[in-house]
Design a protein around this motif. Structure first.
Motif, PDB file in Angstrom:
ATOM      1  N   PHE A 187       0.870   5.913  11.911  1.00 57.21           N
ATOM      2  CA  PHE A 187       1.827   5.953  12.990  1.00 57.21           C
ATOM      3  C   PHE A 187       3.362   6.576  12.327  1.00 57.21           C
ATOM      4  CE2 PHE A 187       2.041   1.992  10.274  1.00 57.21           C
ATOM      5  CZ  PHE A 187       3.453   1.813  10.156  1.00 57.21           C
ATOM      6  N   MET A 188       4.332   6.693  13.070  1.00 56.01           N
ATOM      7  CA  MET A 188       5.527   7.151  12.599  1.00 56.01           C
ATOM      8  C   MET A 188       6.478   6.111  13.327  1.00 56.01           C
ATOM      9  SD  MET A 188       5.621  11.378  13.087  1.00 56.01           S
ATOM     10  CE  MET A 188       7.327  11.564  12.397  1.00 56.01           C
ATOM     11  N   PRO A 189       7.218   5.268  12.365  1.00 55.41           N
ATOM     12  CA  PRO A 189       8.085   4.186  13.084  1.00 55.41           C
ATOM     13  C   PRO A 189       9.371   4.770  13.627  1.00 55.41           C
ATOM     14  CG  PRO A 189       8.257   4.111  10.516  1.00 55.41           C
ATOM     15  CD  PRO A 189       7.072   5.108  11.062  1.00 55.41           C
ATOM     16  N   PRO A 190       9.673   4.282  14.839  1.00 56.77           N
ATOM     17  CA  PRO A 190      11.034   4.619  15.465  1.00 56.77           C
ATOM     18  C   PRO A 190      12.077   4.927  14.363  1.00 56.77           C
ATOM     19  CG  PRO A 190      10.037   3.192  16.678  1.00 56.77           C
ATOM     20  CD  PRO A 190       8.935   3.151  15.523  1.00 56.77           C
ATOM     21  N   ARG A 191      12.615   5.915  14.208  1.00 51.40           N
ATOM     22  CA  ARG A 191      13.702   6.372  13.202  1.00 51.40           C
ATOM     23  C   ARG A 191      14.689   5.646  12.945  1.00 51.40           C
ATOM     24  NH1 ARG A 191      14.659  12.532  12.469  1.00 51.40           N
ATOM     25  NH2 ARG A 191      12.478  12.655  13.057  1.00 51.40           N
ATOM     26  N   GLY A 192      14.912   5.285  11.590  1.00 53.29           N
ATOM     27  CA  GLY A 192      16.394   4.655  11.182  1.00 53.29           C
ATOM     28  C   GLY A 192      17.250   5.927  10.788  1.00 53.29           C
ATOM     29  N   HIS A 193      17.560   6.031   9.630  1.00 56.15           N
ATOM     30  CA  HIS A 193      18.278   6.977   8.779  1.00 56.15           C
ATOM     31  C   HIS A 193      17.369   8.137   8.719  1.00 56.15           C
ATOM     32  CE1 HIS A 193      21.468   8.997   7.225  1.00 56.15           C
ATOM     33  NE2 HIS A 193      21.025   9.324   6.108  1.00 56.15           N
ATOM     34  N   HIS A 194      16.226   7.886   8.461  1.00 53.19           N
ATOM     35  CA  HIS A 194      14.983   8.855   7.851  1.00 53.19           C
ATOM     36  C   HIS A 194      13.811   8.664   8.765  1.00 53.19           C
ATOM     37  CE1 HIS A 194      17.649   8.626   4.149  1.00 53.19           C
ATOM     38  NE2 HIS A 194      17.571   9.644   4.231  1.00 53.19           N
ATOM     39  N   SER A 195      12.986   9.728   8.717  1.00 49.64           N
ATOM     40  CA  SER A 195      11.850  10.025   9.372  1.00 49.64           C
ATOM     41  C   SER A 195      10.763   9.699   8.595  1.00 49.64           C
ATOM     42  CB  SER A 195      11.590  11.171   9.974  1.00 49.64           C
ATOM     43  OG  SER A 195      10.351  11.445  10.743  1.00 49.64           O
ATOM     44  N   ASP A 196       9.591   8.886   8.990  1.00 48.05           N
ATOM     45  CA  ASP A 196       8.671   8.357   7.884  1.00 48.05           C
ATOM     46  C   ASP A 196       7.367   8.574   8.793  1.00 48.05           C
ATOM     47  OD1 ASP A 196      10.240   6.885   5.981  1.00 48.05           O
ATOM     48  OD2 ASP A 196      10.692   5.732   7.844  1.00 48.05           O
ATOM     49  N   VAL A 197       6.299   8.821   8.129  1.00 46.15           N
ATOM     50  CA  VAL A 197       4.803   8.854   8.549  1.00 46.15           C
ATOM     51  C   VAL A 197       4.385   7.868   7.488  1.00 46.15           C
ATOM     52  CG1 VAL A 197       2.621  10.397   8.466  1.00 46.15           C
ATOM     53  CG2 VAL A 197       4.774  11.451   9.147  1.00 46.15           C
ATOM     54  N   ILE A 198       3.295   7.032   8.266  1.00 44.14           N
ATOM     55  CA  ILE A 198       2.788   5.694   7.282  1.00 44.14           C
ATOM     56  C   ILE A 198       1.260   6.002   7.725  1.00 44.14           C
ATOM     57  CG2 ILE A 198       2.760   3.300   6.999  1.00 44.14           C
ATOM     58  CD1 ILE A 198       5.718   3.177   7.781  1.00 44.14           C
ATOM     59  N   ARG A 199       0.586   5.855   6.563  1.00 45.96           N
ATOM     60  CA  ARG A 199      -0.678   5.740   6.717  1.00 45.96           C
ATOM     61  C   ARG A 199      -1.500   4.598   5.722  1.00 45.96           C
ATOM     62  NH1 ARG A 199      -2.987  12.011   6.375  1.00 45.96           N
ATOM     63  NH2 ARG A 199      -4.357  10.910   8.619  1.00 45.96           N
ATOM     64  N   ILE A 200      -2.047   3.703   6.527  1.00 48.19           N
ATOM     65  CA  ILE A 200      -2.818   2.525   5.888  1.00 48.19           C
ATOM     66  C   ILE A 200      -4.317   2.663   6.179  1.00 48.19           C
ATOM     67  CG2 ILE A 200      -2.754   0.178   6.275  1.00 48.19           C
ATOM     68  CD1 ILE A 200      -0.141   0.276   7.671  1.00 48.19           C
ATOM     69  N   ILE A 201      -5.119   2.431   4.982  1.00 49.72           N
ATOM     70  CA  ILE A 201      -6.314   2.383   5.236  1.00 49.72           C
ATOM     71  C   ILE A 201      -6.756   1.007   4.816  1.00 49.72           C
ATOM     72  CG2 ILE A 201      -8.630   3.322   4.154  1.00 49.72           C
ATOM     73  CD1 ILE A 201      -5.190   5.110   3.319  1.00 49.72           C
ATOM     74  N   GLU A 202      -7.716   0.551   5.867  1.00 52.27           N
ATOM     75  CA  GLU A 202      -8.021  -0.868   5.947  1.00 52.27           C
ATOM     76  C   GLU A 202      -9.672  -1.052   5.627  1.00 52.27           C
ATOM     77  OE1 GLU A 202      -5.184  -3.532   8.761  1.00 52.27           O
ATOM     78  OE2 GLU A 202      -7.093  -2.648   9.652  1.00 52.27           O
ATOM     79  N   GLY A 203     -10.149  -1.916   4.768  1.00 51.21           N
ATOM     80  CA  GLY A 203     -11.528  -1.984   4.617  1.00 51.21           C
ATOM     81  C   GLY A 203     -12.148  -2.716   5.688  1.00 51.21           C
ATOM     82  N   VAL A 204     -12.989  -2.545   6.391  1.00 52.74           N
ATOM     83  CA  VAL A 204     -13.660  -3.001   7.237  1.00 52.74           C
ATOM     84  C   VAL A 204     -15.092  -3.752   7.091  1.00 52.74           C
ATOM     85  CG1 VAL A 204     -14.552  -2.991   9.831  1.00 52.74           C
ATOM     86  CG2 VAL A 204     -12.431  -1.521   9.121  1.00 52.74           C
ATOM     87  N   ARG A 205     -15.915  -3.022   6.303  1.00 57.81           N
ATOM     88  CA  ARG A 205     -16.984  -3.100   5.950  1.00 57.81           C
ATOM     89  C   ARG A 205     -17.550  -2.559   4.609  1.00 57.81           C
ATOM     90  NH1 ARG A 205     -21.426  -0.680   7.469  1.00 57.81           N
ATOM     91  NH2 ARG A 205     -20.277   0.573   9.343  1.00 57.81           N
ATOM     92  N   GLY A 206     -18.246  -3.355   3.689  1.00 57.39           N
ATOM     93  CA  GLY A 206     -18.796  -2.627   2.600  1.00 57.39           C
ATOM     94  C   GLY A 206     -17.592  -1.996   1.658  1.00 57.39           C
ATOM     95  N   SER A 207     -17.914  -1.073   0.781  1.00 61.67           N
ATOM     96  CA  SER A 207     -17.180  -0.337   0.198  1.00 61.67           C
ATOM     97  C   SER A 207     -17.202   1.105   0.041  1.00 61.67           C
ATOM     98  CB  SER A 207     -17.490  -0.878  -1.544  1.00 61.67           C
ATOM     99  OG  SER A 207     -16.508  -0.254  -2.486  1.00 61.67           O
ATOM    100  N   VAL A 208     -16.073   1.939   0.501  1.00 62.83           N
ATOM    101  CA  VAL A 208     -16.117   3.157   0.972  1.00 62.83           C
ATOM    102  C   VAL A 208     -15.313   3.981   0.033  1.00 62.83           C
ATOM    103  CG1 VAL A 208     -15.637   5.008   2.741  1.00 62.83           C
ATOM    104  CG2 VAL A 208     -16.520   2.759   3.439  1.00 62.83           C
TER     105      VAL A 208
END
Length: 612
Positions: A90-111
């Motif tokens: 996602f890209m959060p609605p901008r404040g002073h700067h523009s950001d791209v944020i990427r989060i990786i969540e473990g759902v099952r097992g170990s990848v």
């Protein structure tokens, strides 16, 4: 090679936007805004032209994706032999700067996972100077600065930044990429968790305002979210698409830059937003329109930049191979210098609806529009390049004349209803003369249809808008004949072409896909002529062509069964929203383009058969 167009999804912060494919690769991002140079341009070249990929390190996997409900937050789930992980982009609605944020969540097992970042500024040409910081990198190239922060160690590999890591069930790994100006202080690291919560809240608060509870709510909401994402929040301008040069036919030269704001979209956009209940956005768009038009009436353009810029000089980028070798890659749009009469009708119609529904304007604003009408008085009889911005030379296009009629028609109604000081009788005379001329010179009795241009035998899907703008009512036999003729000649496999490029000399090689917006116009036209069941069937067939996350490009290639053209396309989504409201207008109060079905005496007189 880039992914298929339909394999991309959109994320954005209402000032810039990125495209993410099914394999977690961001292949397109123009920073700091929609019309800036790209820092990820793999979409139009190769990964060496810039991308950012996060995916399983090895082995085979499958992926599925969705938007988190009522938001523009993309979730891609990888199912791997070792388990499953979820990538949240996602890209959060901008404040002073523009950001791209990427989060990786473990759902099952170990990848085991790999992150690979290749920043390439200036549309994939410039490799930045990269230095390490304690939790990431700092990349600089001329005016551009990007800061990567990560929760896992990163290192240089060739001219890329990579990270190998393993995600177990319940764990989270995150990366943030922030844009800044290289001559300013480095932007502060964004709090990814707070930004995520804020982004969810902002989008869900926004979508709660949607005033539509019909059968097609999911598609309508996704289309309006997309339209909001394509809005340049500082000015209210809405770009036609966040991309340039995605071809209308694979391998062709019909590749255009759509990262600008078209006046032609004015009324359609306004109605889609107002019908949805988004008045703040409708007001912002209307304000952008009025600012863009400021200046001499004879300098009005068909499109402008995000801030109202007029100079959109077209050039080519030779170092990019083009999407699937579709060259040239273009930046800027030479059509901005064309004369297209329809923009006058769009502007007056937009003003009409804004004034009626939002009380946005007054007599002083109307005087500005009166100057536009004075200009139109002088040029409405001239040929122009038309709604489709052809490059085959000016013609007497029927749609252009119809929209000139709309301009005078709406001006007359406004002046009469609100008591504005205006040359009403002069405008009525011109309005009626245009109507009579169209009915006389643009109706082909052999085809029982209006045609693309005076004296032509070719058809044009833009004529489906006749009942929508009130030029003739849906029950008029000429309108019914036109709809039938377009069905017969411009609907291969049941979807609508703009016109037949194999017959029409438009200055370009023939060939393109069916046009989504025109097909949605057909939905509304079928409803207008009393064929609601057929309209509903077509609408639902069109919805089936949306990609897995509800997005549409400009066109669809029926032979290759894939999307073509710039993506996602605002015009397609606007037409979807308006068609959905049209279909359910029997039970839903909506704002139509035409407040009345106008059928002038001149139109009735023109029913008499003329030789051709």
């Amino acid at each position: 090679m880039a992914s298929k167009i339909e394999d991309y999804a959109l994320i954005g912060d209402m000032e810039a936007a990125a495209l993410v494919d099914r394999n977690g690769s961001i292949d397109w991002l123009c920073w700091p805004d929609f019309s800036s140079n790209a820092c990820f341009a793999a979409l139009l070249g190769t990964p060496e032209n810039g991308n950012w990929k996060i995916a399983p390190l090895e082995g085979e996997w499958s992926s599925s994706r969705r938007y988190r409900e009522h938001t523009l937050i993309l979730e891609t789930t990888y199912n791997h032999a070792c388990g499953a992980v979820r990538l949240i982009d996602f890209m959060p609605p901008r404040g002073h700067h523009s950001d791209v944020i990427r989060i990786i969540e473990g759902v099952r097992g170990s990848v085991p996972m790999r992150m690979g970042l290749a920043l390439r500024f200036e549309f994939g040409r410039v490799v930045p100077w990269v230095t390490s910081i304690p939790d990431g990198i700092r990349a600089v190239a001329g005016p551009s600065l990007a800061m990567l922060h990560a929760s896992v160690p990163v290192l240089g590999e060739g001219l890329k930044t990579v990270a190998d890591f393993t995600v177990r069930k319940g764990e989270r790994v995150w990366f943030t990429l922030t844009y800044g100006n290289s001559w300013e202080d480095d932007p502060a690291q964004v709090n990814w968790e707070g930004a995520f919560n804020d982004t969810v809240r902002i989008w869900r608060n926004w979508t709660r305002r949607l005033k539509y509870e019909g059968k097609y709510r999911t598609a309508v909401e996704r289309s309006l979210i997309t339209l909001k994402a394509l809005t340049f929040r500082p000015t209210g301008g809405i770009v036609a698409a966040p991309t340039t040069s995605l071809p209308e036919q694979i391998g062709s030269v019909r590749n255009w830059d759509y990262r600008y704001c078209w006046l032609r979209d004015s009324t359609f956009t306004l109605l889609a937003l107002m019908n949805g209940g988004f008045y703040h956005e409708a007001e912002a768009w209307n304000d952008w329109l009025f600012r863009a038009l400021a200046g001499s009436p004879d300098q009005a353009q068909i499109m402008y930049g995000l801030r109202g810029e007029q100079q959109l000089i077209e050039s080519e980028i030779p170092w990019l191979a083009g999407y699937e070798n579709s060259r040239p890659v273009r930046v800027g749009n030479a059509a901005s210098g064309q004369m297209q009469l329809d923009i006058y009708g769009e502007v007056l119609d937009s003003f009409f609806h804004a004034h009626h529904r939002m009380r946005r304007h007054d007599q002083s604003d109307f005087r500005v529009l009166s100057l536009l009408l004075k200009r139109l008085e002088a040029i409405w009889q001239e040929p122009d390049e038309g709604i489709w911005e052809t490059r085959g030379g000016p013609q007497q296009f029927t749609h252009s004349k119809m929209m000139a009629w709309v301009a005078f028609d709406r001006a007359v109604m406004l002046a009469e209803q609100f008591g504005y000081d205006a040359p009403i009788e002069t405008w009525k005379t011109i309005r009626d003369a245009i109507h009579a001329e169209i009915c006389k010179h643009a109706f082909h009795h052999g085809k029982n249809s209006f045609t693309r241009a005076y004296g032509s035998e070719d058809l044009d899907a833009a004529l489906l808008l006749m009942p929508a703008v009130g030029f003739l009512p849906g029950h008029d036999p000429r309108v019914k004949g036109t709809v039938t003729a377009i069905e017969r000649e411009l609907m291969p496999h049941g979807f609508v072409l703009r016109y037949d490029t194999a017959k029409v000399q438009d200055g370009l090689p023939p060939g393109e896909g069916v046009f989504f917006a025109c097909s949605f116009w057909m939905v509304s036209a079928l409803k207008a002529i009393g064929r609601k069941r057929d309209a509903k069937k077509l609408f639902e067939r069109l919805l089936a062509l949306c990609n897995d996350v509800g997005l549409l490009s400009e066109e669809f290639d029926l032979e290759q069964n894939r999307m073509v053209g710039n993506f996602p396309q605002a015009f397609s989504h606007i037409a979807l929203v308006n068609a959905a409201f049209d279909l359910e207008s029997d039970g839903v109060k909506i704002r139509k383009r035409a407040h009345r079905n106008v059928h002038h005496k001149t139109a009735k007189r023109s029913n008499t058969r003329t030789s051709r």
